[in-house]
Write a protein that holds these residues in place. Sequence first.
Motif, PDB file in Angstrom:
ATOM      1  N   CYS A 126       0.834  -1.353  -0.082  1.00  0.00           N
ATOM      2  CA  CYS A 126      -0.027  -0.031  -0.159  1.00  0.00           C
ATOM      3  C   CYS A 126       1.044   1.312  -0.190  1.00  0.00           C
ATOM      4  O   CYS A 126       1.586   1.264   0.824  1.00  0.00           O
ATOM      5  N   THR A 165       0.116   4.151   0.684  1.00  0.00           N
ATOM      6  CA  THR A 165      -0.376   5.322   1.657  1.00  0.00           C
ATOM      7  C   THR A 165       0.246   4.786   2.964  1.00  0.00           C
ATOM      8  O   THR A 165       0.940   5.667   3.635  1.00  0.00           O
ATOM      9  N   CYS A 166       0.033   3.464   3.617  1.00  0.00           N
ATOM     10  CA  CYS A 166       0.401   3.084   4.863  1.00  0.00           C
ATOM     11  C   CYS A 166       1.631   2.095   4.716  1.00  0.00           C
ATOM     12  O   CYS A 166       2.102   1.777   5.822  1.00  0.00           O
ATOM     13  N   CYS A 212      -5.946  -1.828  -0.025  1.00  0.00           N
ATOM     14  CA  CYS A 212      -5.586  -1.798   1.015  1.00  0.00           C
ATOM     15  C   CYS A 212      -6.683  -1.991   2.220  1.00  0.00           C
ATOM     16  O   CYS A 212      -7.865  -1.516   2.075  1.00  0.00           O
ATOM     17  N   HIS A 267      -6.751  -1.275   5.061  1.00  0.00           N
ATOM     18  CA  HIS A 267      -6.654  -0.091   6.260  1.00  0.00           C
ATOM     19  C   HIS A 267      -7.354   1.042   5.411  1.00  0.00           C
ATOM     20  O   HIS A 267      -8.405   1.605   6.232  1.00  0.00           O
ATOM     21  N   ASP A 268      -6.950   1.291   4.124  1.00  0.00           N
ATOM     22  CA  ASP A 268      -7.419   2.830   3.861  1.00  0.00           C
ATOM     23  C   ASP A 268      -7.894   2.789   2.478  1.00  0.00           C
ATOM     24  O   ASP A 268      -8.291   3.591   1.767  1.00  0.00           O
TER      25      ASP A 268
HETATM   26 ZN    ZN Z   1      -3.082   1.167   3.494  1.00  0.00          ZN
END
Ligand code: ZN
Length: 179
Positions: free
Chosen positions: A4, A6-7, A19, A21-22
């Motif tokens: 991912c 982003t994270c 992802c 998570h997001d």
């Molecule tokens: Zn993520």
Amino acid sequence: MKRCPTCNQQFTDEWLTFCTHDGTSLIEIRGPVEPPPTFAYPPIPPTVSRSEEPTLDFPDAYTPPPVPVIAQPTSPSGWQPPPPPFIAAQQQSMAAASLVLGIISVTLGWCCSFGLLTAPVAIALGIAALVQIKNNPSRYTGKGLAIGGIATGGLYIAFLLLLIVIYGMAILAGGLSSL
Ligand SMILES: [Zn+2]
């Protein structure tokens, strides 16, 4: 392997596209075995990893960083073949210099005691070359040349000592006979 952007979470599940998570779209991370052959500049991994570190968060720039780290163990085997001939040539030239100086000692060296300078250097160079050959036989060559340099340099000194002994005995004999 997917990641991912982003994270930075990594996912081993190939079926995941987002992802967990997001919800960001995951980026395909290539296997660590594939990149090393394509990157033919292992000698400069520090500069590569350093320059890539600031851009670590960018998806496109993320893949290069692991490459130098993984390339390091494989780089010696891929990088070694070129140096041996180069270093061997250097060390062979050192051994060759020893032989040349040794030959100079036993030929031109008799003129003006020139060999008194060249013979010890020939022996020293030959011994130094032999030590390096012994310590690293795969890298250093010219053993025959080094031995030749020591032999010719030694020959000169041996003859010189012989002459000194003969002169000394002659002087001693002359001194004794004059008594
Ligand atoms: Zn993520």
